[in-house]
Design a protein around this motif. Structure first.
Motif, PDB file in Angstrom:
ATOM      1  N   HIS A   1      -4.363   6.255  -6.590  1.00 45.66           N
ATOM      2  CA  HIS A   1      -3.273   5.245  -6.326  1.00 45.66           C
ATOM      3  C   HIS A   1      -2.287   5.531  -4.978  1.00 45.66           C
ATOM      4  CE1 HIS A   1      -4.077   3.860 -10.402  1.00 45.66           C
ATOM      5  NE2 HIS A   1      -4.086   5.414 -10.633  1.00 45.66           N
TER       6      HIS A   1
ATOM      7  N   THR B   1      -1.795   3.950  -1.523  1.00 49.19           N
ATOM      8  CA  THR B   1      -1.778   2.749  -1.122  1.00 49.19           C
ATOM      9  C   THR B   1      -1.691   2.810   0.519  1.00 49.19           C
ATOM     10  OG1 THR B   1       0.614   2.300  -1.488  1.00 49.19           O
ATOM     11  CG2 THR B   1      -1.158   1.403  -3.048  1.00 49.19           C
TER      12      THR B   1
ATOM     13  N   ASN C   1     -10.264   3.640   1.796  1.00 47.34           N
ATOM     14  CA  ASN C   1      -8.770   3.087   1.361  1.00 47.34           C
ATOM     15  C   ASN C   1      -9.008   2.445  -0.007  1.00 47.34           C
ATOM     16  OD1 ASN C   1      -7.590   4.165   3.592  1.00 47.34           O
ATOM     17  ND2 ASN C   1      -7.659   2.471   4.889  1.00 47.34           N
TER      18      ASN C   1
ATOM     19  N   SER D   1      -6.996   3.935  -3.288  1.00 45.84           N
ATOM     20  CA  SER D   1      -6.038   3.332  -3.953  1.00 45.84           C
ATOM     21  C   SER D   1      -6.426   2.981  -5.407  1.00 45.84           C
ATOM     22  CB  SER D   1      -5.963   1.678  -3.330  1.00 45.84           C
ATOM     23  OG  SER D   1      -5.280   1.041  -3.992  1.00 45.84           O
TER      24      SER D   1
END
Length: 95
Positions: free
Chosen positions: A55, A57, A47, A51
């Motif tokens: 990008h 989230t 994760n 992110s």
């Protein structure tokens, strides 16, 4: 300019060279490598990498990170000791 082992990373031109020879990385591969480099010596969860590089989230289940890690290992000639898979946790670039 950043360095990792025999690699030089020029953030101003978004390029990576191995012993002076340019290595072609896609934008996503480059962003993933930078994220790993910025967290060198620490475990990066999928994760966190999603992110940082993509990008994304929201937590999602995907094998995208795994596929790109395999590409990075091959292109940058990083062995399991350099770019470790940490079961059920993520990946770690050795410091």
């Amino acid at each position: 300019m950043k360095y990792y082992k025999n690699l030089s990373i020029d953030e101003s031109s978004c390029t990576v060279k191995k012993e002076g020879q340019p290595i072609h990385l896609t934008t996503m591969e480059y962003q993933l490598f930078l994220a790993l480099l910025d967290h060198s010596g620490h475990i990066c969860s999928r994760n966190l990498l999603l992110s940082s590089a993509w990008h994304i989230t929201a937590p999602i289940q995907t094998r995208t990170v795994d596929v790109y890690i395999a590409k990075l290992r091959k292109k940058l000639d990083l062995g399991q000791n350099d770019l470790k898979t940490v079961m059920r946790q993520g990946y770690a670039l050795s410091g």
